[in-house]
Structure formats: structure tokens, C-alpha cells
Design a protein around this motif. Structure first.
Motif, PDB file in Angstrom:
ATOM      1  N   ILE A  89      22.460  12.320 -14.826  1.00  0.00           N
ATOM      2  CA  ILE A  89      22.839  12.838 -13.513  1.00  0.00           C
ATOM      3  C   ILE A  89      22.648  11.751 -12.473  1.00  0.00           C
ATOM      4  N   ILE A  90      23.715  11.491 -11.729  1.00  0.00           N
ATOM      5  CA  ILE A  90      23.640  10.534 -10.625  1.00  0.00           C
ATOM      6  C   ILE A  90      23.403  11.302  -9.335  1.00  0.00           C
ATOM      7  N   LYS A  91      22.345  10.950  -8.624  1.00  0.00           N
ATOM      8  CA  LYS A  91      22.045  11.608  -7.351  1.00  0.00           C
ATOM      9  C   LYS A  91      22.322  10.641  -6.197  1.00  0.00           C
ATOM     10  N   ILE A  92      23.274  11.004  -5.368  1.00  0.00           N
ATOM     11  CA  ILE A  92      23.612  10.221  -4.184  1.00  0.00           C
ATOM     12  C   ILE A  92      23.675  11.182  -3.001  1.00  0.00           C
ATOM     13  N   PRO A  93      22.977  10.906  -1.912  1.00  0.00           N
ATOM     14  CA  PRO A  93      22.945  11.822  -0.769  1.00  0.00           C
ATOM     15  C   PRO A  93      24.339  12.110  -0.210  1.00  0.00           C
ATOM     16  N   PRO A  94      24.494  13.212   0.525  1.00  0.00           N
ATOM     17  CA  PRO A  94      25.787  13.543   1.133  1.00  0.00           C
ATOM     18  C   PRO A  94      26.350  12.377   1.935  1.00  0.00           C
ATOM     19  N   ARG A  95      27.674  12.203   1.869  1.00  0.00           N
ATOM     20  CA  ARG A  95      28.378  11.108   2.536  1.00  0.00           C
ATOM     21  C   ARG A  95      27.993   9.736   1.982  1.00  0.00           C
ATOM     22  N   GLY A  96      27.394   9.734   0.813  1.00  0.00           N
ATOM     23  CA  GLY A  96      27.018   8.465   0.190  1.00  0.00           C
ATOM     24  C   GLY A  96      28.094   7.895  -0.716  1.00  0.00           C
ATOM     25  N   GLY A  97      29.201   8.633  -0.878  1.00  0.00           N
ATOM     26  CA  GLY A  97      30.310   8.117  -1.681  1.00  0.00           C
ATOM     27  C   GLY A  97      30.216   8.441  -3.164  1.00  0.00           C
ATOM     28  N   LYS A  98      29.827   9.691  -3.501  1.00  0.00           N
ATOM     29  CA  LYS A  98      29.712  10.074  -4.917  1.00  0.00           C
ATOM     30  C   LYS A  98      31.044   9.904  -5.657  1.00  0.00           C
ATOM     31  N   THR A  99      32.116  10.461  -5.053  1.00  0.00           N
ATOM     32  CA  THR A  99      33.410  10.443  -5.739  1.00  0.00           C
ATOM     33  C   THR A  99      33.947   9.026  -5.863  1.00  0.00           C
ATOM     34  N   TYR A 100      33.785   8.211  -4.797  1.00  0.00           N
ATOM     35  CA  TYR A 100      34.223   6.817  -4.865  1.00  0.00           C
ATOM     36  C   TYR A 100      33.473   6.065  -5.957  1.00  0.00           C
ATOM     37  N   THR A 101      32.169   6.338  -6.062  1.00  0.00           N
ATOM     38  CA  THR A 101      31.345   5.687  -7.087  1.00  0.00           C
ATOM     39  C   THR A 101      31.838   6.044  -8.480  1.00  0.00           C
ATOM     40  N   LEU A 102      32.094   7.333  -8.699  1.00  0.00           N
ATOM     41  CA  LEU A 102      32.589   7.788  -9.992  1.00  0.00           C
ATOM     42  C   LEU A 102      33.960   7.192 -10.306  1.00  0.00           C
ATOM     43  N   ALA A 103      34.839   7.158  -9.294  1.00  0.00           N
ATOM     44  CA  ALA A 103      36.185   6.610  -9.497  1.00  0.00           C
ATOM     45  C   ALA A 103      36.133   5.131  -9.871  1.00  0.00           C
ATOM     46  N   GLU A 104      35.243   4.380  -9.250  1.00  0.00           N
ATOM     47  CA  GLU A 104      35.112   2.960  -9.573  1.00  0.00           C
ATOM     48  C   GLU A 104      34.598   2.774 -10.995  1.00  0.00           C
ATOM     49  N   ALA A 105      33.668   3.632 -11.423  1.00  0.00           N
ATOM     50  CA  ALA A 105      33.172   3.551 -12.801  1.00  0.00           C
ATOM     51  C   ALA A 105      34.311   3.792 -13.791  1.00  0.00           C
TER      52      ALA A 105
END
Length: 268
Positions: free
Chosen positions: A116-132
């Protein structure tokens, strides 16, 4: 990820091939004597390829079958998909000290494969996942592996459309190039985004709408071909029991969480 089956006993190979195929319930065979005797499609779904490999997700079912049939086997796990994350080719949007937490999260996703990756709100969770996923598409292509297949599951329409926009930005592609499983749409591609409600609807056993059984068959077949699963706001999926609607045996299995705090990787 693929599993290869090898044996000098051709009978055993045939037995396993028979297990790894299933008849299309909607396939109609014409009895017209003038019809062609051979066809490109014979009404059978085959879950193996010419190299005698099948999807990693099928491995538990294959092992169960072999044990039920008292067939001896030797399982050798060759971790050929282990990826060196020390020198990933990040895109320009992820370069810079302020993006270090996202790079660390991406390295954890690709290197650890499960958690589980925990990134605070507005931290770019979806962008991070898309880059992976973008990096994995490139890595698979360079290593000559089969086409990468990834699924991202969300639980609201707003998150679905936001995810399509975010992925198209990171992947530098049109939104139409990203697959979708939502309501009546079933269009899978290298990267696909789905709503959990649609997955539940397809897999619900008592639904009797026309065509729903075939969609269920397609979804299960798609699940078995997946390399990568990610679910947004994974805590909700865990607490309300919706994890059972998701594929269970993907090589990469990632949950995303907006819980405030340091970026953290946990097994689940």
C-alpha cells in the motif's frame, strides 16, 4: 507474467492443455455441409500460447488440478521479472527534489510489487501510479516481454474520469487510448481503468441480463492476463469486502491511500 510448462511426456502436456482451454458458450457451430471445415476460431478459449506458457494468475488453479489428478510436478520460480529500480528513467515531471517522495513511491511499487502506497491528499497519487505503469510498459518492451497489462480500479465516476485525464497526461496519449470497464463499456487495453461497481455487477452470480455471462467470462479471462492491479482508497475496499471482486494473483498488486502521513509501503 507467464509460467511455462515443460515435460517430455506429451500425454501430460496434452492433459494440461485440455485443462487450460474452455468452450465459448456463445459459439455456434454450423452443420451446413458446404461450410468451411477449418476456421481461424473453433469456439475454444485457450489460456496458453505456442511457447506453452500461461498467465501467472492461473498458477494456483493449475497446481490444484495437478494435485487432484495425482500428477507429480516440479515448480521452479525464476524471478526474471525482478527489476533494478536504482536507475529508472523517470519523465521530466518527476525530476527534482520536490518530487523525491514520488520517485521513492514508484521505486517501491516496481521493486516490492505488493503493498500500500500512502500519499497525502493532493500529493499526486494517480500521477505517481501512472508514472510507475509508464515505466513498466517501457521496461517490458525493452526486455522483450509480452505486452504489459495494468488495471486501476476506482469507486466513483468522478475518480474514474479524473484518472483517465491524469493517465493521459503522464502517458502523453489521448484518453481514448486508455481502456475502460464502466457500465456497458468493456474495452481493455495496455492500461485500463474500471469502476468497482461495474466489476461487481459483472461478477454478481444472480444477474440474468442477456450477455452478462459472456462478460463475466471475458472479465475472468482478462483478470488472468493481468500483470498489474492497483486500487484507489484501498482501505475502503478492505473494510467492506470488495477485494473479492478484484484479481487475486497479479504479479504487481498495489493499493493507494490518501491517509495523511509519510509515504509508506506496507504489505497486504
Amino acid at each position: 507474467s507467464r509460467v511455462q510448462f515443460l515435460s517430455k511426456d506429451l500425454i501430460l502436456v496434452r492433459i494440461l492443455k485440455d485443462f487450460l482451454k474452455e468452450k465459448d458458450p456463445n459459439y455456434f457451430v454450423s452443420k451446413n455441409p458446404y461450410a468451411k471445415k477449418k476456421s481461424e476460431y473453433d469456439g475454444m478459449f485457450r489460456f496458453y500460447d505456442q511457447k506453452q506458457t500461461f498467465a501467472y494468475g492461473l498458477l494456483p488453479s493449475v497446481i490444484k488440478f495437478l494435485e487432484e489428478e495425482d500428477i507429480e510436478y516440479d515448480l521452479q520460480l525464476l524471478d526474471q521479472y525482478k527489476i533494478d529500480v536504482s536507475n529508472l528513467d523517470f519523465s521530466s515531471n518527476f525530476i527534482g527534489e520536490e518530487r523525491a517522495y514520488q520517485r521513492d513511491a514508484i521505486k517501491a511499487i516496481i521493486g516490492e510489487r505488493n503493498g500500500i502506497i500512502k500519499i497525502p491528499p493532493r500529493g499526486g497519487k494517480t500521477y505517481t501510479l501512472a508514472e510507475a505503469m509508464r515505466l513498466l510498459i517501457e521496461i517490458y518492451a525493452k526486455k522483450g516481454k509480452k505486452e504489459f497489462r495494468g488495471l486501476f480500479v476506482v469507486d466513483t465516476d468522478d475518480l474514474f474520469y479524473q484518472a483517465k485525464r491524469d493517465f493521459s497526461v503522464v502517458l502523453k496519449c489521448d484518453e481514448s487510448e486508455i481502456g475502460e470497464i464502466k457500465e456497458s463499456a468493456f474495452d481493455v487495453k495496455a492500461i485500463t481503468i474500471a469502476t468497482i461497481q461495474t466489476l461487481q455487477s459483472i461478477l454478481r452470480p444472480k444477474v440474468k441480463k442477456e450477455g452478462i455471462d459472456f462478460r463475466k467470462h471475458l472479465l475472468n479471462s482478462y483478470y488472468e492476463s493481468l500483470d498489474f492491479l492497483a486500487a484507489d482508497e484501498i482501505q475502503g475496499f478492505i473494510t467492506d469486502g470488495r477485494l473479492k471482486c478484484l484479481p487475486q494473483n497479479t504479479y504487481f498488486r498495489i493499493g493507494m491511500s490518501g491517509t495523511p502521513g509519510d509515504t509508506k509501503f506496507e504489505k497486504f
